[in-house]
Design a protein around this motif. Structure first.
Motif, PDB file in Angstrom:
ATOM      1  N   UNK A  85       0.904  -0.905  -0.189  1.00 21.11           N
ATOM      2  CA  UNK A  85       0.302   0.048   0.010  1.00 21.11           C
ATOM      3  C   UNK A  85       0.955   1.347  -0.652  1.00 21.11           C
ATOM      4  N   UNK A  86       0.224   1.924  -1.035  1.00 19.16           N
ATOM      5  CA  UNK A  86       1.195   2.851  -1.310  1.00 19.16           C
ATOM      6  C   UNK A  86       2.294   3.740  -1.445  1.00 19.16           C
ATOM      7  N   UNK A  87       3.099   2.263  -2.978  1.00 17.17           N
ATOM      8  CA  UNK A  87       3.658   2.031  -3.884  1.00 17.17           C
ATOM      9  C   UNK A  87       3.795   2.638  -5.142  1.00 17.17           C
ATOM     10  N   UNK A  88       4.001   2.800  -6.203  1.00 14.26           N
ATOM     11  CA  UNK A  88       4.204   3.139  -7.143  1.00 14.26           C
ATOM     12  C   UNK A  88       4.040   1.767  -8.259  1.00 14.26           C
ATOM     13  N   UNK A  89       2.750   1.406  -8.391  1.00 19.73           N
ATOM     14  CA  UNK A  89       2.625   0.553  -9.155  1.00 19.73           C
ATOM     15  C   UNK A  89       2.388   0.449 -11.123  1.00 19.73           C
ATOM     16  N   UNK A  90       3.103  -0.187 -11.263  1.00 19.56           N
ATOM     17  CA  UNK A  90       3.081   0.020 -13.170  1.00 19.56           C
ATOM     18  C   UNK A  90       2.794  -1.691 -13.647  1.00 19.56           C
ATOM     19  N   UNK A  91       1.406  -2.006 -13.916  1.00 15.17           N
ATOM     20  CA  UNK A  91       0.884  -2.921 -14.206  1.00 15.17           C
ATOM     21  C   UNK A  91      -0.799  -2.881 -14.861  1.00 15.17           C
ATOM     22  N   UNK A  92      -1.014  -3.221 -16.531  1.00 14.29           N
ATOM     23  CA  UNK A  92       0.185  -4.230 -16.752  1.00 14.29           C
ATOM     24  C   UNK A  92       1.109  -3.740 -17.621  1.00 14.29           C
ATOM     25  N   UNK A  93       2.707  -4.046 -17.033  1.00 18.74           N
ATOM     26  CA  UNK A  93       3.137  -3.070 -18.316  1.00 18.74           C
ATOM     27  C   UNK A  93       4.796  -3.900 -18.105  1.00 18.74           C
ATOM     28  N   UNK A  94       5.671  -3.542 -19.007  1.00 19.37           N
ATOM     29  CA  UNK A  94       7.014  -4.328 -19.167  1.00 19.37           C
ATOM     30  C   UNK A  94       7.690  -3.410 -18.915  1.00 19.37           C
ATOM     31  N   UNK A  95       9.036  -4.253 -17.361  1.00 18.58           N
ATOM     32  CA  UNK A  95       9.900  -3.460 -17.667  1.00 18.58           C
ATOM     33  C   UNK A  95      10.571  -2.541 -18.848  1.00 18.58           C
ATOM     34  N   UNK A  96      11.162  -3.163 -19.851  1.00 18.23           N
ATOM     35  CA  UNK A  96      11.577  -3.098 -21.041  1.00 18.23           C
ATOM     36  C   UNK A  96       9.988  -1.670 -22.346  1.00 18.23           C
ATOM     37  N   UNK A  97       9.094  -1.462 -21.157  1.00 16.65           N
ATOM     38  CA  UNK A  97       8.195  -0.410 -22.229  1.00 16.65           C
ATOM     39  C   UNK A  97       8.040   0.638 -21.539  1.00 16.65           C
ATOM     40  N   UNK A  98       8.510   0.701 -20.230  1.00 17.12           N
ATOM     41  CA  UNK A  98       8.176   1.999 -19.532  1.00 17.12           C
ATOM     42  C   UNK A  98       9.838   2.723 -19.035  1.00 17.12           C
ATOM     43  N   UNK A  99       8.808   4.373 -18.746  1.00 16.33           N
ATOM     44  CA  UNK A  99      10.126   4.342 -18.068  1.00 16.33           C
ATOM     45  C   UNK A  99       9.334   5.272 -16.215  1.00 16.33           C
ATOM     46  N   UNK A 100      10.229   5.317 -15.859  1.00 15.64           N
ATOM     47  CA  UNK A 100       9.788   5.705 -14.648  1.00 15.64           C
ATOM     48  C   UNK A 100      10.272   7.352 -13.872  1.00 15.64           C
TER      49      UNK A 100
END
Length: 100
Positions: A85-100
């Protein structure tokens, strides 16, 4: 046959909690008390259910708002949100296709 079993699991193979403890004990630099926290943000590019990164965050004292988790399977995203809870969740997502 191994490929079919892997597909049924969604490619998810959890790391044992003891392995995480050993990794942290041997690979993470310790800050001196007057330096404060050494690590302020962590990322799990293949978070699974979020259990491993939660353990890392607890051991290192990283606040949840500085925890980032990426997961390809949208079904596991809800489990991650409950675990972190409170974390930054990226889904559905590939680590190769995202930037933070």
């Amino acid at each position: 046959m191994a490929r079919q079993a892997s597909q049924q699991r969604g490619g998810f193979y959890a790391i044992p909690p003891r392995a995480i403890q050993e990794i942290v004990a041997h690979r993470v630099m310790k800050a001196s008390p007057d330096e404060g926290r050494l690590i302020t943000t962590i990322l799990d590019p293949c978070a699974g259910k979020g259990e491993a990164i939660k353990q890392w965050a607890e051991i290192l004292g990283v606040p949840m708002e500085n925890v980032y988790a990426v997961e390809l399977e949208d079904g596991r995203a809800e489990e991650i949100r409950e675990t972190l809870p409170g974390a930054n969740i990226l889904s559905p997502c590939s680590a190769f296709g995202c930037s933070i």
